[in-house]
Design an enzyme around this catalytic site. Sequence first.
Site, PDB file in Angstrom:
ATOM      1  N   ARG A  43     -37.320  47.475   9.488  1.00 25.59           N
ATOM      2  CA  ARG A  43     -36.301  46.624  10.103  1.00 25.59           C
ATOM      3  C   ARG A  43     -35.641  45.784   9.015  1.00 25.59           C
ATOM      4  O   ARG A  43     -36.012  45.869   7.859  1.00 25.59           O
ATOM      5  CB  ARG A  43     -36.912  45.749  11.198  1.00 25.59           C
ATOM      6  CG  ARG A  43     -38.032  44.853  10.721  1.00 25.59           C
ATOM      7  CD  ARG A  43     -38.584  44.006  11.868  1.00 25.59           C
ATOM      8  NE  ARG A  43     -39.792  43.326  11.457  1.00 25.59           N
ATOM      9  CZ  ARG A  43     -40.514  42.555  12.241  1.00 25.59           C
ATOM     10  NH1 ARG A  43     -40.164  42.344  13.493  1.00 25.59           N
ATOM     11  NH2 ARG A  43     -41.599  41.954  11.787  1.00 25.59           N
ATOM     12  N   ASN A  74     -33.253  38.604  14.974  1.00 25.90           N
ATOM     13  CA  ASN A  74     -34.654  38.192  14.927  1.00 25.90           C
ATOM     14  C   ASN A  74     -35.012  37.748  13.516  1.00 25.90           C
ATOM     15  O   ASN A  74     -34.846  38.512  12.565  1.00 25.90           O
ATOM     16  CB  ASN A  74     -35.557  39.367  15.327  1.00 25.90           C
ATOM     17  CG  ASN A  74     -37.004  38.954  15.469  1.00 25.90           C
ATOM     18  OD1 ASN A  74     -37.370  38.286  16.436  1.00 25.90           O
ATOM     19  ND2 ASN A  74     -37.836  39.313  14.498  1.00 25.90           N
ATOM     20  N   GLU A  75     -35.461  36.526  13.404  1.00 25.37           N
ATOM     21  CA  GLU A  75     -35.946  36.002  12.122  1.00 25.37           C
ATOM     22  C   GLU A  75     -35.075  36.414  10.936  1.00 25.37           C
ATOM     23  O   GLU A  75     -35.473  37.235  10.120  1.00 25.37           O
ATOM     24  CB  GLU A  75     -37.393  36.440  11.883  1.00 25.37           C
ATOM     25  CG  GLU A  75     -38.365  35.821  12.854  1.00 25.37           C
ATOM     26  CD  GLU A  75     -39.818  35.968  12.421  1.00 25.37           C
ATOM     27  OE1 GLU A  75     -40.097  36.785  11.541  1.00 25.37           O
ATOM     28  OE2 GLU A  75     -40.663  35.254  12.987  1.00 25.37           O
ATOM     29  N   GLU A 100     -42.248  32.482  19.231  1.00 21.79           N
ATOM     30  CA  GLU A 100     -43.395  33.357  18.934  1.00 21.79           C
ATOM     31  C   GLU A 100     -44.571  32.499  18.506  1.00 21.79           C
ATOM     32  O   GLU A 100     -44.414  31.556  17.722  1.00 21.79           O
ATOM     33  CB  GLU A 100     -43.061  34.342  17.806  1.00 21.79           C
ATOM     34  CG  GLU A 100     -42.004  35.352  18.185  1.00 21.79           C
ATOM     35  CD  GLU A 100     -41.753  36.392  17.089  1.00 21.79           C
ATOM     36  OE1 GLU A 100     -42.555  36.499  16.148  1.00 21.79           O
ATOM     37  OE2 GLU A 100     -40.722  37.085  17.192  1.00 21.79           O
ATOM     38  N   TRP A 134     -50.850  41.101   9.766  1.00 21.29           N
ATOM     39  CA  TRP A 134     -50.167  41.285   8.479  1.00 21.29           C
ATOM     40  C   TRP A 134     -50.684  40.346   7.399  1.00 21.29           C
ATOM     41  O   TRP A 134     -50.118  40.243   6.319  1.00 21.29           O
ATOM     42  CB  TRP A 134     -48.660  41.097   8.654  1.00 21.29           C
ATOM     43  CG  TRP A 134     -48.274  39.945   9.541  1.00 21.29           C
ATOM     44  CD1 TRP A 134     -47.905  40.021  10.855  1.00 21.29           C
ATOM     45  CD2 TRP A 134     -48.242  38.544   9.208  1.00 21.29           C
ATOM     46  NE1 TRP A 134     -47.640  38.761  11.362  1.00 21.29           N
ATOM     47  CE2 TRP A 134     -47.838  37.841  10.373  1.00 21.29           C
ATOM     48  CE3 TRP A 134     -48.515  37.815   8.062  1.00 21.29           C
ATOM     49  CZ2 TRP A 134     -47.698  36.449  10.417  1.00 21.29           C
ATOM     50  CZ3 TRP A 134     -48.383  36.430   8.099  1.00 21.29           C
ATOM     51  CH2 TRP A 134     -47.975  35.771   9.272  1.00 21.29           C
ATOM     52  N   GLU A 173     -47.175  47.561  13.815  1.00 20.61           N
ATOM     53  CA  GLU A 173     -47.977  46.365  14.085  1.00 20.61           C
ATOM     54  C   GLU A 173     -49.060  46.623  15.136  1.00 20.61           C
ATOM     55  O   GLU A 173     -49.268  45.811  16.040  1.00 20.61           O
ATOM     56  CB  GLU A 173     -47.047  45.223  14.522  1.00 20.61           C
ATOM     57  CG  GLU A 173     -46.059  44.862  13.435  1.00 20.61           C
ATOM     58  CD  GLU A 173     -45.047  43.818  13.861  1.00 20.61           C
ATOM     59  OE1 GLU A 173     -44.956  42.783  13.201  1.00 20.61           O
ATOM     60  OE2 GLU A 173     -44.351  44.050  14.866  1.00 20.61           O
ATOM     61  N   GLN A 174     -49.777  47.728  14.986  1.00 21.23           N
ATOM     62  CA  GLN A 174     -50.709  48.156  16.036  1.00 21.23           C
ATOM     63  C   GLN A 174     -51.884  47.211  16.274  1.00 21.23           C
ATOM     64  O   GLN A 174     -52.412  47.137  17.367  1.00 21.23           O
ATOM     65  CB  GLN A 174     -51.256  49.546  15.695  1.00 21.23           C
ATOM     66  CG  GLN A 174     -50.221  50.638  15.841  1.00 21.23           C
ATOM     67  CD  GLN A 174     -50.693  51.923  15.202  1.00 21.23           C
ATOM     68  OE1 GLN A 174     -51.002  51.951  14.029  1.00 21.23           O
ATOM     69  NE2 GLN A 174     -50.756  52.984  15.979  1.00 21.23           N
ATOM     70  N   TYR A 175     -52.320  46.530  15.201  1.00 19.09           N
ATOM     71  CA  TYR A 175     -53.516  45.688  15.334  1.00 19.09           C
ATOM     72  C   TYR A 175     -53.215  44.288  15.864  1.00 19.09           C
ATOM     73  O   TYR A 175     -54.113  43.486  16.046  1.00 19.09           O
ATOM     74  CB  TYR A 175     -54.159  45.487  13.968  1.00 19.09           C
ATOM     75  CG  TYR A 175     -54.922  46.659  13.410  1.00 19.09           C
ATOM     76  CD1 TYR A 175     -56.304  46.730  13.540  1.00 19.09           C
ATOM     77  CD2 TYR A 175     -54.269  47.664  12.705  1.00 19.09           C
ATOM     78  CE1 TYR A 175     -57.018  47.777  12.986  1.00 19.09           C
ATOM     79  CE2 TYR A 175     -54.974  48.715  12.150  1.00 19.09           C
ATOM     80  CZ  TYR A 175     -56.351  48.770  12.295  1.00 19.09           C
ATOM     81  OH  TYR A 175     -57.059  49.799  11.745  1.00 19.09           O
ATOM     82  N   HIS A 176     -51.947  43.976  16.013  1.00 21.06           N
ATOM     83  CA  HIS A 176     -51.569  42.578  16.267  1.00 21.06           C
ATOM     84  C   HIS A 176     -52.146  42.025  17.567  1.00 21.06           C
ATOM     85  O   HIS A 176     -52.313  42.744  18.548  1.00 21.06           O
ATOM     86  CB  HIS A 176     -50.042  42.471  16.312  1.00 21.06           C
ATOM     87  CG  HIS A 176     -49.538  41.096  16.027  1.00 21.06           C
ATOM     88  ND1 HIS A 176     -49.600  40.077  16.953  1.00 21.06           N
ATOM     89  CD2 HIS A 176     -48.995  40.559  14.915  1.00 21.06           C
ATOM     90  CE1 HIS A 176     -49.084  38.979  16.417  1.00 21.06           C
ATOM     91  NE2 HIS A 176     -48.710  39.248  15.184  1.00 21.06           N
TER      92      HIS A 176
END
Length: 708
Positions: A130, A168-169, A330, A338, A378-381
């Site tokens: 992104r 976003n950010e 958020e 991360w 970001e699967q573990y988030h």
Amino acid sequence: MQSLRRLVSFLALAAVVLAARAASVPPLMYGAAWYPEQWSEATWEADLARMQAAGLNMVRIGEFAWSSLEPSEGNYQLDWMERAVAAAARHGMVTIIGTPTDTPPAWLTTKYPEVLRVGEDGKQLQHGSRRHFSIASAKYRELCAKIVTQLAERFGHNPHVVAWQIGNEFTEDSFDDESRRGWHAWLEKRYGSLDLLNRHWMTAYWSQTYSQWSQIPMTTGRANPGLLLDYKRYVTDTWLAFQRNQIAVLRAHVEPRQLITTNLGGVGWANRFNRQLIAADYDVISWDEYLGAGYADSSRNGTGHLDPDRSGSTHDLVRGWKQRNFWVLEMPPGFVDWSSVSNSLDRGETRAMAWHAVAHGADCVAYWQWRSALNGQEQYHGSLVGPDGEPVPVYAEAAQAGREFAQAAPVIAGTSPVSQVALIHDYDSRWAIDFNRFSNRYEQLEVLHSYYKALRRQTQSVDIVTPAMDLARYKLIVAPSLNVVSAALAQKLTAWVEAGGHLVLGPRTGMKNEFNALNTQRQPGPLVATLGGRVEQFYALLEDVPVAGEWGSGRATVWAETLASLPAAQLSTLNPQLSTSGAIEVLLRYGAGNDWLTGQPAAIRRRVGQGTITYLGAVVDQPLMQTLAQQWTAMAHVDSPVIPVPDRVSVGRRVAADREVFIFTNFSAGPQKIALPGAMTDVLQGGEVTKLSLPRYGVAVLVRRLKS
Ligand code: GAL
């Protein structure tokens, strides 16, 4: 004709009915980022029911959904989003729509590769992550305006949509040719002539003199300080143009009831561009709170535990951008994925973190994200439900906060923190020092936090503002590291002091002008006349030096400046308009240890008009800083109510005309007892209380009527 008239009145009536039913922003908004486009519609209902059960009243959708909203150029597929908004509404939730411009889709970057961002190393980014667009690209802005127009036309009157988030950010600037041309055009507009630019940047140094605009480099390396500072301003202006392109579309199509915001990231203090200027364009400003907020050391990002001072100062910084309450769009439900070690917040800490934000003026807390994405980066988030859609352990805690938010919302609605003290955080100065820190022991954020910690403990409410904001409302303004002081800023501060303000300047103040050139009067530059003195010399310290005087004693660490008063005759030529001013008092002097410093003034003060100006030339140890904060707040007659609390217990006060609300959060290692100054109503537990017993991570919300 008759039937047309009937139709028109029917439509008018329908509009009135719809408008009457249109949702507004809940006074205490509680939500999560939800990505309906990543899931089959069959999962939506169960997800939304669980959100509702957790007390969420908002979903934030769409900010990365461009490829689902426009799968190929001009082929808009917005129905799914409308169904998602409607489904959320059936579960009592309003929606914030993010414009998807942080993630241009593959068809777009294939067809228009010129919109891709180029790094400072000259490499163009590829598709697949992104933030891969150039903020300067006219083509990209045109494409953004098109998709935002579609969204605005479809949802601008949707009764359940209460706000818009642009992108976003915001993060990276681009070094492509279009950006470079923009940079040269920006400089030409600013200076008008190369002569002027060459003069202000003093380009005779190392033969940098430019004879064509196109010769001027675009770099963040060790370049001319004037160039570096202007580049930051150019980046800020480019982001402003980027966001205004979308804001204009929204303002043209959406009902004013739908607020426009953006969520700024980078744990708050990031300074790639001037965030206060970015914030000024919005109805409300938002930030994304992750651990590590407020630390200069980025290895702390996303790891460890919440430090109420660092997190609190970041909320106060964000509140200061508009001098108004803000949103946290958020927050991690437990952990990120991360960081160096993406550890979990302790049991209870997620809820306390949410309340801590509210205590500092947040009117919205939202989690990132609702449900673990099955794939993607970001699967573990942390999330509130797992990939199966079932609650994970932190869900229950978030649900507790949800119930409490609903309970407390009527009391908290319309209240905000009020501060009599402001700390100045100025982007120009922050950049100017970072370009050449002179000592890597001089870490600006650490210096600022040393002031913040002491002042916060002293007053329990500190605003952090840029010098552009309204200063009239404060009794005491403290400006450490205000390196860049223009004549206009000096005038604003002097007028404020003359009218009764108490100004404390910290080390490194006023060394530079707005072109990042040295001020010829030495520090504090155009404030020398007001101060009646100046910095004779600055020193980066390797070893601490004692300081002592009327204001206490302690150690100068990291940085020391020697101060001297100037003869009255010299001062009156510098500023003949200055109102009556007193003699210069020396409040601290350096002790023995460094021959340049021994016996020299470290802090001086002078009365000017109805107020005072103080210069503190040293970075001092924390106990002395605390003593100084005590003296400064007393000198400025700061009288906001303070409830004594143990270390790492935070109390935030939010005020409305008829009431004050105190929110306590305990981030210390164990339970704590707090004696209250009088009886207050316990909003969460019910009843009147005169003391509190807070377990670790405990929260209390108390309210007391104010006599009008
Ligand atoms: C934020 C970002 C989110 C998500 C989150 C993970 O910086 O806005 O989209 O990536 O980090 O912690």
